[in-house]
Design an enzyme around this catalytic site. Sequence first.
Site, PDB file in Angstrom:
ATOM      1  N   ASP A   7      17.484 -11.190  -9.719  1.00 46.92           N
ATOM      2  CA  ASP A   7      18.017 -12.655  -9.677  1.00 46.92           C
ATOM      3  C   ASP A   7      19.080 -12.735  -8.882  1.00 46.92           C
ATOM      4  OD1 ASP A   7      19.845 -11.695 -11.495  1.00 46.92           O
ATOM      5  OD2 ASP A   7      19.271 -13.110 -12.919  1.00 46.92           O
ATOM      6  N   HIS A   8      19.574 -13.940  -8.907  1.00 47.65           N
ATOM      7  CA  HIS A   8      20.641 -14.456  -8.020  1.00 47.65           C
ATOM      8  C   HIS A   8      21.897 -13.324  -8.472  1.00 47.65           C
ATOM      9  CE1 HIS A   8      20.265 -16.956 -11.265  1.00 47.65           C
ATOM     10  NE2 HIS A   8      21.528 -17.013 -11.495  1.00 47.65           N
ATOM     11  N   CYS A  63      19.206  -7.919 -13.205  1.00 42.52           N
ATOM     12  CA  CYS A  63      19.756  -9.230 -13.545  1.00 42.52           C
ATOM     13  C   CYS A  63      21.164  -9.217 -13.833  1.00 42.52           C
ATOM     14  CB  CYS A  63      18.919  -9.968 -14.536  1.00 42.52           C
ATOM     15  SG  CYS A  63      18.861  -9.135 -16.174  1.00 42.52           S
ATOM     16  N   GLY A  64      21.767  -9.964 -14.448  1.00 42.28           N
ATOM     17  CA  GLY A  64      23.211  -9.879 -15.046  1.00 42.28           C
ATOM     18  C   GLY A  64      23.529  -8.723 -15.883  1.00 42.28           C
ATOM     19  N   THR A  65      22.661  -8.639 -17.046  1.00 45.61           N
ATOM     20  CA  THR A  65      22.700  -7.406 -17.778  1.00 45.61           C
ATOM     21  C   THR A  65      21.834  -6.635 -18.070  1.00 45.61           C
ATOM     22  OG1 THR A  65      21.575  -8.706 -19.568  1.00 45.61           O
ATOM     23  CG2 THR A  65      24.056  -9.043 -19.572  1.00 45.61           C
ATOM     24  N   GLY A  66      20.551  -6.973 -17.410  1.00 47.48           N
ATOM     25  CA  GLY A  66      19.430  -6.112 -17.296  1.00 47.48           C
ATOM     26  C   GLY A  66      18.367  -6.298 -18.656  1.00 47.48           C
ATOM     27  N   ILE A  67      18.975  -7.036 -19.471  1.00 47.46           N
ATOM     28  CA  ILE A  67      18.520  -7.108 -20.750  1.00 47.46           C
ATOM     29  C   ILE A  67      17.251  -8.160 -20.773  1.00 47.46           C
ATOM     30  CG2 ILE A  67      18.474  -8.175 -23.143  1.00 47.46           C
ATOM     31  CD1 ILE A  67      21.366  -7.185 -23.026  1.00 47.46           C
ATOM     32  N   GLY A  68      17.408  -9.328 -19.879  1.00 50.55           N
ATOM     33  CA  GLY A  68      16.355 -10.359 -19.617  1.00 50.55           C
ATOM     34  C   GLY A  68      15.220  -9.685 -18.921  1.00 50.55           C
ATOM     35  N   MET A  69      15.541  -8.984 -17.767  1.00 46.27           N
ATOM     36  CA  MET A  69      14.402  -8.429 -16.816  1.00 46.27           C
ATOM     37  C   MET A  69      13.628  -7.352 -17.796  1.00 46.27           C
ATOM     38  SD  MET A  69      14.018  -9.461 -13.859  1.00 46.27           S
ATOM     39  CE  MET A  69      15.018  -9.890 -12.316  1.00 46.27           C
ATOM     40  N   HIS A  96      10.596  11.520 -21.192  1.00 41.22           N
ATOM     41  CA  HIS A  96       9.812  11.354 -22.319  1.00 41.22           C
ATOM     42  C   HIS A  96       8.784  10.354 -22.783  1.00 41.22           C
ATOM     43  CE1 HIS A  96      12.650  14.194 -24.808  1.00 41.22           C
ATOM     44  NE2 HIS A  96      12.214  14.875 -23.661  1.00 41.22           N
ATOM     45  N   ARG A 130       3.795  16.865 -25.383  1.00 39.63           N
ATOM     46  CA  ARG A 130       3.819  16.174 -26.681  1.00 39.63           C
ATOM     47  C   ARG A 130       4.184  14.663 -26.741  1.00 39.63           C
ATOM     48  NH1 ARG A 130       8.989  18.543 -26.602  1.00 39.63           N
ATOM     49  NH2 ARG A 130      10.628  17.403 -27.342  1.00 39.63           N
ATOM     50  N   HIS A 131       4.778  14.272 -25.349  1.00 35.48           N
ATOM     51  CA  HIS A 131       5.326  13.024 -25.148  1.00 35.48           C
ATOM     52  C   HIS A 131       3.974  12.250 -24.724  1.00 35.48           C
ATOM     53  CE1 HIS A 131       9.113  14.535 -25.650  1.00 35.48           C
ATOM     54  NE2 HIS A 131       9.097  15.578 -24.231  1.00 35.48           N
TER      55      HIS A 131
END
Length: 145
Positions: A7-8, A63-69, A96, A130-131
């Site tokens: 994003d911007h 994005c600003g925090t990466g959380i929204g993405m 993993h 196993r992963h």
Amino acid sequence: MIAIGCDHAGVEMKKAIIEALSVQGFDFMDLGTDGEPCDYPDVAEKLCHEVLAGNCEKGILICGTGIGMSIAANKFKGIRAALCADSFSTRFTRMHNNSNVMCMGARTLGCGLACELAEIFLTTEFEGGRHQRRIDLITAIEEKQ
């Protein structure tokens, strides 16, 4: 081919990653933005479609925090997006979890660290074994939805 979008808030970080990793031979599909204001879910959707269609091996979202993405990308069946902010977690989400999309925060990381993390993400292989069983369990949850 690696899909990359932001994003911007993430324009400068996106440019830095493309510049740093292109010299190492990575090819990028730049899905924007180039500075114009936009809504991060729209960028995540474009990128996830490219990864799921097989046009791109992996994706990078900023994005600003990466959380929204991260939240937006993980709405897509078959996408395993991870918020990456340190080298250990970035390496292990590939080893993993076989994550196929990394998300980063332009307001929480410097461009230098972001370039290092992107390189780790793009060069670390999934261990399988196993992963794989756990990835199959995640896929089974997706199938129930």
